[in-house]
Design an enzyme around this catalytic site. Structure first.
Site, PDB file in Angstrom:
ATOM      1  N   TYR A 322       0.819  -1.224   0.000  1.00  0.00           N
ATOM      2  CA  TYR A 322       0.000   0.000   0.000  1.00  0.00           C
ATOM      3  C   TYR A 322       0.849   1.269   0.000  1.00  0.00           C
ATOM      4  O   TYR A 322       0.307   2.371   0.113  1.00  0.00           O
ATOM      5  CB  TYR A 322      -0.884   0.090   1.252  1.00  0.00           C
ATOM      6  CG  TYR A 322      -1.625  -1.164   1.637  1.00  0.00           C
ATOM      7  CD1 TYR A 322      -2.634  -1.674   0.819  1.00  0.00           C
ATOM      8  CD2 TYR A 322      -1.327  -1.835   2.817  1.00  0.00           C
ATOM      9  CE1 TYR A 322      -3.316  -2.826   1.180  1.00  0.00           C
ATOM     10  CE2 TYR A 322      -2.012  -2.983   3.189  1.00  0.00           C
ATOM     11  CZ  TYR A 322      -2.997  -3.468   2.364  1.00  0.00           C
ATOM     12  OH  TYR A 322      -3.662  -4.605   2.726  1.00  0.00           O
ATOM     13  N   CYS A 349      14.587 -10.538  -2.717  1.00  0.00           N
ATOM     14  CA  CYS A 349      15.043 -10.188  -4.061  1.00  0.00           C
ATOM     15  C   CYS A 349      13.996  -9.429  -4.871  1.00  0.00           C
ATOM     16  O   CYS A 349      13.573  -9.882  -5.923  1.00  0.00           O
ATOM     17  CB  CYS A 349      15.405 -11.470  -4.789  1.00  0.00           C
ATOM     18  SG  CYS A 349      14.007 -12.606  -4.797  1.00  0.00           S
ATOM     19  N   TYR A 378      -2.288  -6.172  10.930  1.00  0.00           N
ATOM     20  CA  TYR A 378      -1.958  -6.503   9.542  1.00  0.00           C
ATOM     21  C   TYR A 378      -0.443  -6.576   9.342  1.00  0.00           C
ATOM     22  O   TYR A 378       0.092  -6.166   8.312  1.00  0.00           O
ATOM     23  CB  TYR A 378      -2.627  -5.516   8.572  1.00  0.00           C
ATOM     24  CG  TYR A 378      -4.117  -5.418   8.817  1.00  0.00           C
ATOM     25  CD1 TYR A 378      -4.944  -6.508   8.527  1.00  0.00           C
ATOM     26  CD2 TYR A 378      -4.710  -4.287   9.389  1.00  0.00           C
ATOM     27  CE1 TYR A 378      -6.309  -6.450   8.800  1.00  0.00           C
ATOM     28  CE2 TYR A 378      -6.065  -4.225   9.665  1.00  0.00           C
ATOM     29  CZ  TYR A 378      -6.860  -5.313   9.355  1.00  0.00           C
ATOM     30  OH  TYR A 378      -8.206  -5.276   9.633  1.00  0.00           O
TER      31      TYR A 378
HETATM   32  N1  LLP Z   1     -14.892  -6.299   9.564  1.00  0.00           N
HETATM   33  C1  LLP Z   1     -14.726  -6.679   8.286  1.00  0.00           C
HETATM   34  C2  LLP Z   1     -15.829  -7.326   7.593  1.00  0.00           C
HETATM   35  C3  LLP Z   1     -13.514  -6.435   7.637  1.00  0.00           C
HETATM   36  O1  LLP Z   1     -13.359  -6.817   6.379  1.00  0.00           O
HETATM   37  C4  LLP Z   1     -12.452  -5.809   8.339  1.00  0.00           C
HETATM   38  C5  LLP Z   1     -11.168  -5.550   7.683  1.00  0.00           C
HETATM   39  C6  LLP Z   1     -12.677  -5.440   9.684  1.00  0.00           C
HETATM   40  C7  LLP Z   1     -13.901  -5.692  10.255  1.00  0.00           C
HETATM   41  C8  LLP Z   1     -11.621  -4.768  10.508  1.00  0.00           C
HETATM   42  O2  LLP Z   1     -11.273  -3.552   9.982  1.00  0.00           O
HETATM   43  P1  LLP Z   1     -10.279  -2.558  10.782  1.00  0.00           P
HETATM   44  O3  LLP Z   1     -11.029  -2.100  12.033  1.00  0.00           O
HETATM   45  O4  LLP Z   1      -9.080  -3.327  11.125  1.00  0.00           O
HETATM   46  O5  LLP Z   1     -10.028  -1.470   9.842  1.00  0.00           O
HETATM   47  N2  LLP Z   1      -4.574  -5.320   5.225  1.00  0.00           N
HETATM   48  C9  LLP Z   1      -5.080  -3.962   5.247  1.00  0.00           C
HETATM   49  C10 LLP Z   1      -6.408  -3.859   5.973  1.00  0.00           C
HETATM   50  C11 LLP Z   1      -7.494  -4.743   5.404  1.00  0.00           C
HETATM   51  C12 LLP Z   1      -8.768  -4.681   6.172  1.00  0.00           C
HETATM   52  C13 LLP Z   1      -9.705  -5.756   5.754  1.00  0.00           C
HETATM   53  N3  LLP Z   1     -10.940  -5.814   6.467  1.00  0.00           N
HETATM   54  C14 LLP Z   1      -4.012  -3.059   5.864  1.00  0.00           C
HETATM   55  O6  LLP Z   1      -2.949  -3.550   6.220  1.00  0.00           O
HETATM   56  O7  LLP Z   1      -4.227  -1.843   5.965  1.00  0.00           O
END
Ligand code: LLP
Length: 423
Positions: A322, A349, A378
């Protein structure tokens, strides 16, 4: 100017970085690097703060395990009264292993397999959040074959712009998630035909790392209208799930507090007279964790400085995928060392393997330790074994004690069962 990330859970004492009351350098002396270190008190305080902000209304927090699914982390939240939002059979398995009751679990995913739906029903999870009409029909069919009635929520895509990175924006009509309001209404109205489903909730999740309350206000407004229409038609839902997505400070973002969040949406939520579900992940975990890495080499190509460290995109993917910013600071501040601007890169690499670009940082030498901040969400969950790298160890600090909550993978972990088939 090099800046130190402000935190009460990661502080400097005599120029040495501590997690709570434990010196980071002492931990990695035992565990090696790269290693994730989490503050248990951060998890607890963030959870309690969130919970208290919505104290006026009946609500349940379902910690989104995808942010950090280490069993000890899930267990920490369970012990505070949290449920768990799981996104796959693997996360379901983890939640159960961490000690969750099925009634404390809700099942998400835009593409649940037949097996995942069956597992959810076998365990009798609190609810399954369906994301399409086809899925609803399949859930009904599977529930019928099991002689049971599935509790189902429909995920509605409210078509609001969460103004976050396009990869983590989920509530626009162009995104793959949920169904639009009209489709949701049509599906809910199928209630009388769906003998093995009981619609219990309406659900949204508009994206992640959202730094302003307005998209939430707009989406909650839209969904509550739908909720009221259904109520008038005799479809009484007991859960209103607003998902997760609350942003945190990585750099200098202006974020909102959970109190402000509550103030903005409480009036609408109160009028619904039902149980409100929250699914925070990042908010509860990101700033609870750091990734500690050791400097392997320093070098200069043309005019560019590089710090080659032992952590890579395989350990923390967010910068590569990102362009995410993670603060990087020395584990030991040495004021006699001057500051340089450098790319902090890993051993993999790929040119995309970096943790920071053009970053003002204390001039380091081989063996110095660096802390990559805000890595509790994450981070480890997105780690991979590319280049046959072993995934890092994870440590949980509680006051003046720390424990290894997952050891560094061994070389044998990397092989799994491949050796067996070799003649
Ligand atoms: N509920 C659902 C249905 C979700 O898909 C997600 C995150 C959450 C809750 C929690 O969201 P949060 O409160 O953590 O924003 N890998 C990415 C973030 C992907 C989030 C996916 N869904 C990153 O590293 O920023």
């Amino acid at each position: 100017m090099m800046q130190l990330f402000p935190s009460t859970y990661f502080t400097y004492k005599n120029n040495k970085l501590y997690c709570e009351e434990v010196a980071v350098a002492e931990i990695v002396k035992q565990t090696g690097t790269p290693t994730y270190i989490y503050s248990k008190n951060y998890f607890e305080d963030a959870y309690k703060e969130f919970d208290a902000a919505f104290g006026e209304i009946p609500h349940i927090i379902f910690y989104a395990a995808k942010a950090n699914f280490n069993l000890s982390v899930i267990k920490t939240f369970l012990q505070l009264g949290s449920g768990v939002d799981v996104n796959s059979e693997g996360e379901l398995y983890r939640a159960l292993k961490a000690g969750a009751n099925a009634k404390e679990i809700i099942l998400t995913s835009v593409g649940k397999t037949r097996n995942e739906i069956k597992l959810g029903l076998e365990h009798d999870v609190l609810m399954i959040k369906a994301e399409s009409e086809e899925e609803v029909i399949l859930i009904n069919e599977i529930a019928a074959s099991m002689n049971t009635v599935a509790r189902v929520a429909i995920r509605v895509n409210p078509d609001v712009d969460a103004k976050t990175h396009p990869y983590i924006s989920t509530g626009l009509s162009e995104n793959k998630f949920g169904v639009n309001s009209e489709t949701a209404l049509r599906i809910f109205r199928m209630q009388s035909e769906l003998k093995n489903i009981r619609f219990t909730g309406i659900d949204m999740h508009i994206g992640s790392q959202i730094t302003s309350v307005s998209p939430f206000v707009e989406a909650v407004e839209k969904l509550s209208n739908l909720f009221m229409i259904l109520k008038k038609e005799g479809i009484e839902l007991i859960h209103f799930d607003i998902g997760g997505g609350i942003g945190i400070q990585y750099k200098d973002e202006k974020t909102f507090s959970v109190k402000e969040f509550a103030r903005a949406i409480l009036p609408t939520l109160k009028s619904l007279n039902c149980k409100i579900i929250f699914e925070p992940g990042r908010y509860l975990t990101a700033n609870a964790g750091i990734l500690v890495t050791e400097v392997l080499y320093t070098k200069k190509n043309q005019n560019k400085n590089f710090l080659v460290v032992d952590a890579a995109m395989t350990d923390l993917l967010r910068p590569s995928i990102y362009g995410a910013y993670h603060h990087i600071q020395p584990v030991e501040i040495d004021k006699t060392k001057k500051e340089i601007v450098a790319d902090v890169v890993g051993p993999v690499c790929e040119s995309g393997d970096f943790l920071a670009k053009e970053r003002a940082i204390q001039k380091s030498v081989h063996g110095d330790l660096l802390a990559v901040m805000s890595a509790g969400a994450y981070g480890m969950v997105m780690a991979s074994n590319y280049n046959a790298r072993r995934r890092p160890a994870e440590i949980l600090v509680d006051g003046n004690k720390f424990s290894v909550i997952r050891s560094r993978e061994t070389l044998d972990h990397l092989l799994f069962d491949e050796v067996k088939v070799l003649k």
